[in-house]
Enzyme design. Structure first.
Site, PDB file in Angstrom:
ATOM      1  N   GLY A   1       0.880  -1.173   0.000  1.00 35.99           N
ATOM      2  CA  GLY A   1       0.000   0.000   0.000  1.00 35.99           C
ATOM      3  C   GLY A   1       0.915   1.220   0.000  1.00 35.99           C
ATOM      4  O   GLY A   1       2.088   1.133  -0.377  1.00 35.99           O
TER       5      GLY A   1
ATOM      6  N   HIS B   1       1.864  26.452 -21.498  1.00 35.74           N
ATOM      7  CA  HIS B   1       2.826  25.621 -22.210  1.00 35.74           C
ATOM      8  C   HIS B   1       4.226  26.143 -21.936  1.00 35.74           C
ATOM      9  O   HIS B   1       4.431  27.347 -21.996  1.00 35.74           O
ATOM     10  CB  HIS B   1       2.544  25.665 -23.709  1.00 35.74           C
ATOM     11  CG  HIS B   1       3.537  24.883 -24.499  1.00 35.74           C
ATOM     12  ND1 HIS B   1       3.532  23.505 -24.527  1.00 35.74           N
ATOM     13  CD2 HIS B   1       4.595  25.275 -25.270  1.00 35.74           C
ATOM     14  CE1 HIS B   1       4.529  23.085 -25.289  1.00 35.74           C
ATOM     15  NE2 HIS B   1       5.188  24.134 -25.750  1.00 35.74           N
TER      16      HIS B   1
HETATM   17  P1  NAI Z   1      -2.724  -0.358   3.424  1.00 38.01           P
HETATM   18  O1  NAI Z   1      -3.889  -0.992   4.036  1.00 38.01           O
HETATM   19  O2  NAI Z   1      -2.911   0.802   2.514  1.00 38.01           O
HETATM   20  O3  NAI Z   1      -1.860  -1.443   2.607  1.00 38.01           O
HETATM   21  C1  NAI Z   1      -1.433  -2.652   3.210  1.00 38.01           C
HETATM   22  C2  NAI Z   1      -1.199  -3.683   2.145  1.00 38.01           C
HETATM   23  O4  NAI Z   1      -0.671  -4.855   2.782  1.00 38.01           O
HETATM   24  C3  NAI Z   1      -2.476  -4.107   1.452  1.00 38.01           C
HETATM   25  O5  NAI Z   1      -2.332  -3.908   0.067  1.00 38.01           O
HETATM   26  C4  NAI Z   1      -2.623  -5.592   1.834  1.00 38.01           C
HETATM   27  O6  NAI Z   1      -3.165  -6.350   0.801  1.00 38.01           O
HETATM   28  C5  NAI Z   1      -1.179  -5.993   2.141  1.00 38.01           C
HETATM   29  N1  NAI Z   1      -1.047  -7.135   3.054  1.00 38.01           N
HETATM   30  C6  NAI Z   1      -1.740  -7.376   4.191  1.00 38.01           C
HETATM   31  N2  NAI Z   1      -1.335  -8.543   4.758  1.00 38.01           N
HETATM   32  C7  NAI Z   1      -0.359  -9.056   3.964  1.00 38.01           C
HETATM   33  C8  NAI Z   1       0.463 -10.238   4.011  1.00 38.01           C
HETATM   34  N3  NAI Z   1       0.358 -11.146   4.976  1.00 38.01           N
HETATM   35  N4  NAI Z   1       1.367 -10.442   3.034  1.00 38.01           N
HETATM   36  C9  NAI Z   1       1.486  -9.534   2.028  1.00 38.01           C
HETATM   37  N5  NAI Z   1       0.743  -8.409   1.941  1.00 38.01           N
HETATM   38  C10 NAI Z   1      -0.161  -8.148   2.899  1.00 38.01           C
HETATM   39  O7  NAI Z   1      -1.769   0.011   4.650  1.00 38.01           O
HETATM   40  P2  NAI Z   1      -0.452   0.885   4.789  1.00 38.01           P
HETATM   41  O8  NAI Z   1       0.271   1.031   3.490  1.00 38.01           O
HETATM   42  O9  NAI Z   1       0.256   0.291   5.943  1.00 38.01           O
HETATM   43  O10 NAI Z   1      -1.026   2.299   5.169  1.00 38.01           O
HETATM   44  C11 NAI Z   1      -1.874   2.471   6.302  1.00 38.01           C
HETATM   45  C12 NAI Z   1      -2.788   3.650   6.107  1.00 38.01           C
HETATM   46  O11 NAI Z   1      -2.055   4.838   6.084  1.00 38.01           O
HETATM   47  C13 NAI Z   1      -3.567   3.559   4.811  1.00 38.01           C
HETATM   48  O12 NAI Z   1      -4.857   3.992   4.997  1.00 38.01           O
HETATM   49  C14 NAI Z   1      -2.809   4.491   3.915  1.00 38.01           C
HETATM   50  O13 NAI Z   1      -3.622   5.040   2.897  1.00 38.01           O
HETATM   51  C15 NAI Z   1      -2.311   5.546   4.894  1.00 38.01           C
HETATM   52  N6  NAI Z   1      -1.097   6.132   4.378  1.00 38.01           N
HETATM   53  C16 NAI Z   1      -1.193   7.071   3.409  1.00 38.01           C
HETATM   54  C17 NAI Z   1      -0.077   7.598   2.840  1.00 38.01           C
HETATM   55  C18 NAI Z   1      -0.259   8.578   1.747  1.00 38.01           C
HETATM   56  O14 NAI Z   1      -1.350   9.108   1.586  1.00 38.01           O
HETATM   57  N7  NAI Z   1       0.750   8.823   0.947  1.00 38.01           N
HETATM   58  C19 NAI Z   1       1.264   7.209   3.244  1.00 38.01           C
HETATM   59  C20 NAI Z   1       1.249   6.180   4.245  1.00 38.01           C
HETATM   60  C21 NAI Z   1       0.107   5.682   4.784  1.00 38.01           C
END
Ligand code: NAI
Length: 463
Positions: free
Chosen positions: A180, A442
């Site tokens: 993610g 542009h």
């Molecule tokens: P996330 O929920 O966005 O992504 C976690 C990913 O891990 C998912 O795609 C999932 O399928 C995968 N996953 C889960 N269990 C797994 C396993 N056993 N093996 C392999 N893959 C697995 O969570 P993330 O990236 O930790 O972010 C947390 C929150 O913080 C989210 O809501 C995210 O949008 C937010 N965030 C936003 C940012 C931004 O806007 N740039 C930056 C960092 C976080």
């Protein structure tokens, strides 16, 4: 009464502190209760320091290509410790900025852990604070590990983004579990600092919430750079040693093993709802474990509101801030514009950046919408060629009948900035024709937005 305020906000992150500022602007007295530094995860161990490190990663990448631009810099070495310390200074500046804003707006900041009590009260240590209008819960979220498969965060070989942001030195190799936003951004950072990175995602593609074309573009870009991308693969077991971790991976029936010096858990976040007195105040949770709120963000207990990560997805700072503003305005007796949860921009700040708004093409298909896709690649954009940033594209999904923008997806340099033109357009229900009516300067990368709009109408000019 010294301990009485119109609004008491539990949590000083982007949802909580923004709620306090808006409440103060509207003439309400406000207090923010925060146990750590003001600014929350975003400012201290999230968005802000990560963006500082991503900029270091960007510079490292740029210098590797500088010869092509006629600039020779000799050999390039990277030092994560230096970049980390810089990122800490950036975070501290931002946190101090929030402190200043609290003073400027005459918001009282109470240091400590608050526990809700019935009667719109919050207890901090031996003190009890009382809210005349409402208590707002904005306690945010934290990283979660996967203890059931042996991946519990131990802060040395199994780390979360919290520890990654404070490392003095990088590990030789790193597996990142989850692709993610967190996984994508740290894969970019650590690769730039010379770490052998393996990115593992359980779902069939990395950045699964984004449009499939965006995921594909990023997978290609990462693989080309030497990042090992394994999608459709679940980590099923982990053996955590003193200086290495062995991960057992099931990639659709095919078993693999990855041995690394450290693992970074990026498999989602858990909300901070424990031990804050929710039950005692009659505040209910949703099935997914968030605080249940109505459209005004009021919880099941009158006089208690919830905003930000605890109030449900998307767990994004800008969504939380907007909720904070909305609650403050409601409490001041205003009737604010409803939040359009379907128009919250999503941005991942890896290189190339990924930014989107609205529906993916697959979602349009699932919803059986009659749509037309318009695309424009940055390889055909003069400004992008000039800066050598030709990776990526703008993709706009247009409703065929009304010309409405159903979704927009940008992969490329500055995507995080360019998406807002389309966010404004969607918020105001502009058609793609109306986006193109505005003359785009542009040469700019934003011209690709207008060109993608034209492409969705079959009138693209430069491809
Ligand atoms: P996330 O929920 O966005 O992504 C976690 C990913 O891990 C998912 O795609 C999932 O399928 C995968 N996953 C889960 N269990 C797994 C396993 N056993 N093996 C392999 N893959 C697995 O969570 P993330 O990236 O930790 O972010 C947390 C929150 O913080 C989210 O809501 C995210 O949008 C937010 N965030 C936003 C940012 C931004 O806007 N740039 C930056 C960092 C976080």
């Amino acid at each position: 009464m010294a301990n009485s305020f119109d609004v008491i906000i539990l949590g000083g992150g982007p949802a909580g502190y923004v709620c306090a500022i808006r409440a103060a602007q509207l003439g309400l007295t406000a207090a923010v209760i925060e146990r750590e530094k003001l600014g929350g995860v975003c400012v201290n161990i999230g968005c802000i320091p990560t963006k500082a490190l991503l900029h270091s990663a960007y510079i490292a990448g740029l210098l590797k290509e500088s010869k092509d631009f006629g600039v020779e810099v000799g050999s390039i070495t990277t030092d994560y410790g230096v970049a980390m310390k810089r990122s800490r200074r950036v975070s501290d500046q931002n946190s101090k900025g929030v402190e200043f804003l609290m003073k400027k707006n005459k918001v009282t900041v109470v240091k400590g852990s608050g526990v809700l009590q019935p009667g719109r009260k919050v207890k901090v240590g031996s003190e009890v604070y009382e809210a005349k209008k409402a208590v707002v819960v904005a306690t945010g979220s934290r990283v979660k590990g996967i203890p059931q498969i042996g991946l519990e965060i131990n802060k040395t070989t199994v780390i979360s983004s919290d520890e990654a942001l404070l490392l003095e030195q990088v590990p030789q190799s790193l597996a990142i579990v989850g692709a993610g936003a967190v996984g994508m951004e740290f894969a970019d950072i650590f690769h730039a600092f010379g770490v052998k990175v393996t990115l593992i995602e359980a779902l069939p593609r990395i950045l699964p919430i984004e449009d499939a074309e965006a995921s594909d573009a990023l997978a290609k870009s990462y693989k080309k750079r030497g990042i090992d991308v394994i999608a459709g693969a679940k980590v099923t077991k982990a053996a955590v040693g003193k200086d290495k971790v062995t991960l057992a991976i099931d990639a659709g029936g095919e078993k693999k093993q990855v041995v690394v010096a450290a693992v970074l858990m990026a498999a989602g976040r858990a909300v901070n709802i424990e031990d804050i007195g929710l039950k005692e105040c009659g505040i209910q949770l949703t099935e997914r474990g968030f605080i249940k709120v109505d459209k005004n963000l009021q919880t099941s207990a009158a006089g208690y509101y919830a905003i930000g990560d605890v109030a449900g997805p998307p767990m994004l700072a800008h969504k939380g801030s907007r909720e904070g503003v909305r609650v403050a305005e409601i409490l001041a007796g205003h009737r604010p514009h409803a939040i359009r949860y379907d128009n919250v921009p999503s941005v991942t700040y890896c290189h190339p950046e990924v930014a989107s708004i609205g529906l993916t093409e697959d979602q349009c298909k699932e919803q059986k919408l009659d749509y037309q896709v318009g695309r424009f690649p940055f390889s055909a954009n003069g400004r992008a060629r000039g800066s050598g940033e030709t990776e990526g594209f703008v993709k706009i999904v247009r409703d065929k009948k009304y010309g409405e923008i159903l979704g927009a997806h940008i992969v490329g340099a500055h995507a995080s900035e360019m998406i807002h033109e389309l966010a404004v357009a969607r918020e105001n229900e502009y058609t793609v024709e109306e986006v193109d009516l505005a003359i785009h300067a542009h040469p700019t990368m934003s011209e690709a937005v207008a060109e993608a709009a034209l492409d969705s109408l079959g009138r693209v000019l430069h491809v």
